[in-house]
Scaffold this motif. Structure first.
Motif, mmCIF file in Angstrom:
data_model
loop_
_atom_site.group_PDB
_atom_site.id
_atom_site.type_symbol
_atom_site.label_atom_id
_atom_site.label_comp_id
_atom_site.label_asym_id
_atom_site.label_seq_id
_atom_site.Cartn_x
_atom_site.Cartn_y
_atom_site.Cartn_z
ATOM 1 N N LYS A 9 0.815 -1.217 0.000
ATOM 2 C CA LYS A 9 0.000 0.000 0.000
ATOM 3 C C LYS A 9 0.845 1.261 0.000
ATOM 4 O O LYS A 9 0.531 2.235 -0.702
ATOM 5 N N LEU A 80 -9.476 -4.296 1.645
ATOM 6 C CA LEU A 80 -9.107 -3.221 0.720
ATOM 7 C C LEU A 80 -8.573 -2.012 1.473
ATOM 8 O O LEU A 80 -7.546 -1.439 1.097
ATOM 9 N N PRO A 85 -5.731 -0.307 -2.873
ATOM 10 C CA PRO A 85 -6.409 -0.717 -4.106
ATOM 11 C C PRO A 85 -5.531 -1.540 -5.053
ATOM 12 O O PRO A 85 -6.041 -2.366 -5.801
ATOM 13 N N THR A 88 -5.549 -5.237 -4.191
ATOM 14 C CA THR A 88 -6.907 -5.734 -4.401
ATOM 15 C C THR A 88 -7.197 -5.908 -5.883
ATOM 16 O O THR A 88 -7.776 -6.912 -6.309
ATOM 17 N N SER A 92 -7.953 -9.311 -8.012
ATOM 18 C CA SER A 92 -9.154 -9.337 -8.848
ATOM 19 C C SER A 92 -8.829 -9.833 -10.256
ATOM 20 O O SER A 92 -9.559 -10.658 -10.829
ATOM 21 N N LEU A 129 -13.978 -7.893 -5.880
ATOM 22 C CA LEU A 129 -12.758 -7.167 -5.501
ATOM 23 C C LEU A 129 -12.446 -6.057 -6.497
ATOM 24 O O LEU A 129 -12.021 -4.962 -6.126
ATOM 25 N N SER A 133 -12.626 -1.757 -5.407
ATOM 26 C CA SER A 133 -11.300 -1.151 -5.208
ATOM 27 C C SER A 133 -11.134 0.247 -5.806
ATOM 28 O O SER A 133 -10.528 1.103 -5.163
ATOM 29 N N THR A 137 -11.187 4.790 -3.764
ATOM 30 C CA THR A 137 -9.996 5.536 -4.185
ATOM 31 C C THR A 137 -10.396 6.834 -4.881
ATOM 32 O O THR A 137 -9.852 7.911 -4.588
#
Length: 441
Positions: A9, A80, A85, A88, A92, A129, A133, A137
């Motif tokens: 992250k 998440l 994001p 994640t 996905s 997911l 995500s 954001t």
């Protein structure tokens, strides 16, 4: 730098001077891919013809995908917020693409359960997911335009069928031969393409630095929205009546639209038998996708002016009227039938795009991604209810001697009734009681 480091992250936090308008294309890269789910109906007739699987049995593939979309969004929302994001979106991509590959194997082996497990379960997890995500954001990047931001994030999901439907038909035609219907090969190619494009979006996305605000942004005080220093914790949100009223609103709105989307290709061919070809039906699916996508951006932007509650009142009341008109005037003309559903699907898509901003107004932006994920369990319920209503009512009508062209009429009146109930639920939504709020120092 290792892959795990790139997915961390902290490595996705934007540096000073980063242009926030680079984030919407990253969101679209994900949502245009996973939005292919809305085009799954183009596979139903070919699979039915090639392997004899019934339309209701095939309908469960789409329903399972939506069920696991909601479940993975609900459970993945807090994850998440913790991992960011990028990780994640990466997960996905692998799940959604992998779902296609497992389904291709199921088609080769003529095992329907592998399509349930592949596209329905694993692909559905990828859908959930990938869906949540980009939303939180973009809300963080655009606090000044929450409705527009969520519209940008989610309009790609509505437009995915515009690409997915003609792509699937074209690939099946390309691979078709005397030895194969070309469906399995199509699944493999689409799985690889979608995985690659989703990975591009995953490694493009960035998070704003803590405390970042757009230049010149001054938050407006409103009794209908929480201040930026107020929020409802994700583990408290479900204790409020507002959460469950909005859950019901989303569930009923989606149930009414998703059943039609899941059988759009077959429905228009049966209602206008002989005058609408499979290729034209795929075009109808693509057109609905265009309005679904455009409605997500248009209506969510309108909600910045009209308000989320007012916008939903329009969706639910006007939608009920249009559904009621389909059996009476819509079946007399292909153009009018298409036009009615185009408007309906624009508001269906607008409902998806407006709900995250509605949630951020009521519960604050702090945990909007996780709360949104939990609310999407309403989509899971609707993903079963909508197709079941359409598919099994159709089967029942036909079994009782009703012509296929008229087998959808009763269903449309049922959908109109569901939207009226949703209208009542939305009318009851009020500001969250102060006892559920947390205020930052």
């Amino acid at each position: 730098m290792s892959l795990l480091s790139l997915l961390d992250k902290q490595h996705s936090v934007a540096k000073p001077g980063f242009n926030r308008w680079l984030i919407p294309p990253a969101a679209l890269a994900i949502h245009l891919c996973i939005g292919q789910a809305y085009a799954f109906s183009v596979f139903n007739a070919p699979l039915n013809k090639a392997f004899g699987w019934s339309i209701p049995d095939l309908g469960w593939i789409f329903s399972l995908a939506i069920v696991f979309l909601g479940l993975s969004a609900a459970f993945g929302g807090k994850w998440l917020e913790r991992v960011g994001p990028r990780a994640t979106m990466f997960t996905s991509a692998l799940c959604f693409g992998g779902g296609f590959l497992i389904s291709a194997l199921g088609i080769k082996l003529q095992q329907l359960w592998l399509l349930y497990a592949g596209y329905g379960v694993l692909g559905g997890i990828g859908l959930g997911l990938g869906y949540v995500s980009p939303v939180s954001t973009l809300i963080k990047w655009f606090p000044d335009r929450r409705g527009m931001a969520t519209g940008m994030a989610i309009m790609g999901f509505g437009g995915g069928a515009m690409i997915g439907a003609p792509l699937a038909v074209s690939l099946m035609d390309h691979f078709k031969s005397t030895d194969t219907p070309g469906i399995a090969e199509t699944f493999v190619v689409m799985g690889v393409i979608y995985t690659l494009y989703m990975l591009v979006g995953a490694f493009t996305v960035r998070l704003p630095a803590a405390g970042w605000k757009p230049e010149g942004f001054v938050e407006k005080v409103s009794t209908d929205k929480l201040a930026s220093t107020e929020y409802v914790h994700v583990d408290v949100a479900h204790k409020t009546p507002q959460f469950w009223l909005l859950w019901a609103v989303l569930c009923l709105n989606v149930t009414a639209g998703i059943g039609v989307l899941g059988q759009a290709s077959l429905m228009i061919q049966e209602v206008f038998k002989g005058s609408v070809t499979p290729a034209a039906a795929a075009g109808f699916v693509g057109l609905l996708s265009l309005f679904n996508m455009g409605g997500r951006f248009f209506w969510s932007s309108v909600s910045d002016v009209l308000g989320r509650k007012g916008t939903y009142l329009v969706f639910l009341l006007l939608g009920a009227v249009l559904y009621a008109l389909v059996p009476t005037v819509g079946t007399g003309s292909v153009a009018l039938f298409v036009a009615l559903y185009a408007v309906i699907l624009s508001m269906y898509g607008g409902g998806f795009a407006t709900i995250p901003a509605y949630l951020s107004d009521k519960f604050g932006t702090r945990y909007v991604g996780a709360i949104h994920g939990r609310l999407l369990t309403a989509w899971s319920v609707a993903g079963v209810a909508g197709p079941v209503i359409v598919n099994y009512m159709r089967e029942n009508q036909i079994a009782h001697g009703v012509a296929k062209a008229e087998a959808y009429s009763t269903t449309m009146y049922v959908m109109a009734g569901l939207l009226i109930v949703g209208f009542i639920c939305n009318s009851l939504v009020k500001p969250v009681n102060a006892r559920f709020l947390t205020k930052e120092a």
